[in-house]
Design a protein around this motif. Structure first.
Motif, PDB file in Angstrom:
ATOM      1  N   ARG A   1      -8.233  10.890 -23.520  1.00 28.05           N
ATOM      2  CA  ARG A   1      -7.859  12.785 -23.309  1.00 28.05           C
ATOM      3  C   ARG A   1      -7.119  12.798 -24.144  1.00 28.05           C
ATOM      4  N   VAL A   2      -6.582  11.974 -24.346  1.00 27.07           N
ATOM      5  CA  VAL A   2      -5.177  11.768 -25.702  1.00 27.07           C
ATOM      6  C   VAL A   2      -6.126  11.852 -26.994  1.00 27.07           C
ATOM      7  N   SER A   3      -6.820  11.105 -26.886  1.00 25.96           N
ATOM      8  CA  SER A   3      -8.025  11.115 -28.228  1.00 25.96           C
ATOM      9  C   SER A   3      -8.524  12.586 -28.687  1.00 25.96           C
ATOM     10  N   LEU A   4      -8.927  13.060 -27.209  1.00 26.82           N
ATOM     11  CA  LEU A   4      -9.633  15.439 -27.673  1.00 26.82           C
ATOM     12  C   LEU A   4      -8.550  15.611 -27.641  1.00 26.82           C
ATOM     13  N   ILE A   5      -7.029  15.862 -27.444  1.00 27.91           N
ATOM     14  CA  ILE A   5      -6.235  16.158 -27.654  1.00 27.91           C
ATOM     15  C   ILE A   5      -5.395  16.548 -29.093  1.00 27.91           C
TER      16      ILE A   5
ATOM     17  N   GLU B   1      -5.460  18.491 -34.615  1.00 30.43           N
ATOM     18  CA  GLU B   1      -6.206  18.646 -36.355  1.00 30.43           C
ATOM     19  C   GLU B   1      -6.364  19.809 -36.700  1.00 30.43           C
ATOM     20  N   LYS B   2      -7.791  20.009 -36.030  1.00 31.06           N
ATOM     21  CA  LYS B   2      -9.141  20.980 -36.571  1.00 31.06           C
ATOM     22  C   LYS B   2      -8.222  22.814 -35.819  1.00 31.06           C
TER      23      LYS B   2
ATOM     24  N   GLY C   1      -9.494  25.259 -29.430  1.00 33.55           N
ATOM     25  CA  GLY C   1      -8.203  25.524 -29.115  1.00 33.55           C
ATOM     26  C   GLY C   1      -7.498  26.515 -28.077  1.00 33.55           C
ATOM     27  N   GLU C   2      -8.146  26.907 -26.734  1.00 33.09           N
ATOM     28  CA  GLU C   2      -7.688  28.203 -26.543  1.00 33.09           C
ATOM     29  C   GLU C   2      -7.441  27.361 -24.860  1.00 33.09           C
ATOM     30  N   VAL C   3      -6.042  27.692 -24.286  1.00 34.69           N
ATOM     31  CA  VAL C   3      -5.162  26.940 -23.483  1.00 34.69           C
ATOM     32  C   VAL C   3      -5.959  28.012 -21.851  1.00 34.69           C
ATOM     33  N   ARG C   4      -7.105  27.145 -20.994  1.00 38.94           N
ATOM     34  CA  ARG C   4      -7.932  27.355 -19.768  1.00 38.94           C
ATOM     35  C   ARG C   4      -7.013  27.017 -18.624  1.00 38.94           C
ATOM     36  N   ARG C   5      -7.410  28.376 -17.774  1.00 39.64           N
ATOM     37  CA  ARG C   5      -6.447  28.803 -16.721  1.00 39.64           C
ATOM     38  C   ARG C   5      -6.160  26.972 -15.586  1.00 39.64           C
ATOM     39  N   VAL C   6      -5.175  27.146 -15.060  1.00 41.28           N
ATOM     40  CA  VAL C   6      -5.327  26.088 -13.991  1.00 41.28           C
ATOM     41  C   VAL C   6      -5.489  26.769 -12.543  1.00 41.28           C
TER      42      VAL C   6
ATOM     43  N   ALA D   1      -2.320  32.161 -24.858  1.00 39.07           N
ATOM     44  CA  ALA D   1      -4.123  32.601 -25.108  1.00 39.07           C
ATOM     45  C   ALA D   1      -4.186  30.717 -25.205  1.00 39.07           C
ATOM     46  N   THR D   2      -3.816  30.790 -26.941  1.00 40.16           N
ATOM     47  CA  THR D   2      -4.239  28.838 -27.810  1.00 40.16           C
ATOM     48  C   THR D   2      -3.257  28.543 -27.754  1.00 40.16           C
ATOM     49  N   ILE D   3      -3.130  27.123 -28.164  1.00 40.75           N
ATOM     50  CA  ILE D   3      -2.238  25.742 -28.080  1.00 40.75           C
ATOM     51  C   ILE D   3      -1.232  26.149 -29.995  1.00 40.75           C
ATOM     52  N   GLY D   4      -2.239  27.530 -30.561  1.00 44.95           N
ATOM     53  CA  GLY D   4      -1.397  27.449 -31.678  1.00 44.95           C
ATOM     54  C   GLY D   4      -0.563  27.972 -32.594  1.00 44.95           C
TER      55      GLY D   4
END
Length: 459
Positions: free
Chosen positions: A336-340, A345-346, A403-408, A448-451
């Protein structure tokens, strides 16, 4: 008269695989030097007969709509944390398996619970195959456990244990531990796969046919799994893991299987001189030593079953000395760390490919739900930019590959827990703001996004 030649087979002590000849490596699980020779006992009509799991002589087929659907009764202990993990209390007639590292406190927990259950009017038989009665008595004195309904029985022979259970008819039985018990009809060594399987099957028959609650202690392997065949966990009703660090006082009781409740519940205890004490507010423990202006720190509201817990996620990024950057994680999944980091980076233009990353969840807790993604990203970016986060903020959200922040789920409970602990601001997925009114006293910000999140939090 010609005697029949005894037949032997080789059984893997790790997974239970059987083969007629010796092999250096088990074909099933791949472990080396785990195959041990066992004698196959001759089958008799008595051994072929199956035992019923209900009270009475023989069970009969029954129509589904005629089966009683009454809820299982519960017996509550004085440890609310244990009651929560068990799904509301001890279910009579259930078979509970508790595993954990040596010295973590399994026997201490069960002796305390035995004393509490005996105070409610039930009779408890504590069977120990590892300690003498004198040793158990000394521990009971230290834990202030004393009751005329609690009986100590140091024994490993299942035939004698079965006879005493039939004569005493206790309400609760503790077996410490299943690896030390032996069935006299099985010729293999104590602790072998055949012994563990047969002992567990006999304990299950006793629990179901006589309505006796049985707690079974199981040793764990170096890999952290309960020793013996995997069928051991399939046969019992509940599997609990008692986790913790021997160098710290806090212990975590986690349910990985429960036929009478949720498998995501978690109970936290503190090991003290006079026994285990339950921790009613674990969030304070995980946050009490947080530095005010530290970089690479982010607070996440994680759900453990029905309980929200605030945990500090720490990240440390340093320039890589070698060609390939390292990714080390404790308490969170390394993948999960590598994915984030790849998403950062992208999608957020952070050059992380030449950075060694070290992440951990403070306090020894293990976090594995998607809602920790946003806090992971914030801690990584904070350490990379060497910019501190606001200590009055916390973060919840799942991050997608775009890069979207999804609901929980359970967002109301998460926000309420953060508000209760004095946090002033919480960042959540923007879609979680729909059809819901946040409580007053805490600022709820949707991203909405990580940016967008990085611009607002680390500006």
């Amino acid at each position: 008269m010609v005697l029949a030649k005894a037949k032997t087979q080789f059984v893997c002590q790790n997974c239970g695989y059987q083969t007629p000849r010796f092999l250096g490596r088990c074909p099933n699980c791949g472990e080396w030097n785990t195959l041990q020779e066992e004698v196959i006992a001759p089958t008799t009509p008595a051994s072929k007969a199956s035992s019923t799991l209900v009270s009475g002589a023989v069970s009969k087929p029954e129509r589904l709509d005629a089966v009683s659907t009454k809820r299982e009764p519960r017996v509550k202990t004085e440890l609310a944390e244990l009651n929560r993990v068990l799904g509301g209390g001890v279910v009579p007639g259930s078979l509970v398996l508790i595993g954990g590292d040596p010295g973590i406190g399994k026997s201490t927990l069960l002796l305390q619970v035995s004393g509490q259950l005996s105070q409610t009017g039930g009779t408890v038989l504590y069977v120990s195959g590892e300690e003498s009665a004198n040793q158990i008595k000394m521990r009971a004195n230290r834990l202030s456990v004393s009751s005329e309904h609690l009986f100590i029985y140091p024994e490993t022979d299942m035939g004698r244990i079965r006879a005493n259970i039939d004569s005493m008819k206790p309400d609760y039985v503790v077996i410490d531990s299943v690896q030390t018990m032996s069935e006299p009809d099985i010729t293999s060594a104590i602790g072998s796969v055949s012994q563990i399987r047969q002992v567990t099957a006999e304990l299950m028959r006793i629990a179901k046919s006589q309505g006796i609650t049985i707690f079974v202690v199981g040793h764990v392997t170096k890999g952290g799994a309960i020793a013996g065949p995997k069928i051991l966990e399939h046969m019992v009703d509940t599997v609990l893991y008692f986790e913790g660090d021997l160098h710290h006082t806090y212990r975590i009781l986690r349910a990985v299987k429960n036929r009478f409740g949720s498998t995501n519940e978690l109970g936290i205890f503190e090991m003290q001189e006079n026994g285990l004490k339950e921790v009613t507010n674990p969030s304070e423990i995980f946050l009490e030593e947080r530095l005010k202006d530290a970089t690479g720190s982010a607070i996440v509201v994680s759900m453990e079953g029905t309980r929200p817990i605030l945990v500090e996620i720490q990240a440390l990024l340093t320039p890589s000395v070698f060609g390939n950057a390292q990714r080390t994680a404790s308490g969170v999944d390394r993948n999960r760390v590598s994915l984030i980091m790849a998403v950062l980076e992208k999608r957020a233009n952070l050059l992380l490919q030449n950075q060694d990353a070290y992440l951990k969840a403070a306090g020894g807790v293990k976090l594995d739900e998607p809602a920790i993604d946003l806090a992971l990203a914030i801690s990584i970016a904070s350490s990379y930019r060497d910019t501190g986060t606001d200590p009055s903020e916390c973060y919840v959200g799942e991050i997608g590959l775009t890069g979207e922040v999804r609901r929980v789920n359970r967002i109301e409970d998460r926000v309420s827990e953060a508000h209760k602990l004095g946090f002033k601001r919480i960042y959540i997925p923007k879609n979680n703001l729909k059809d819901w009114t946040p409580p007053t006293g805490i600022e709820v910000i949707g991203v909405a996004t990580i940016g967008q999140a990085l611009k607002q939090i680390l500006a």
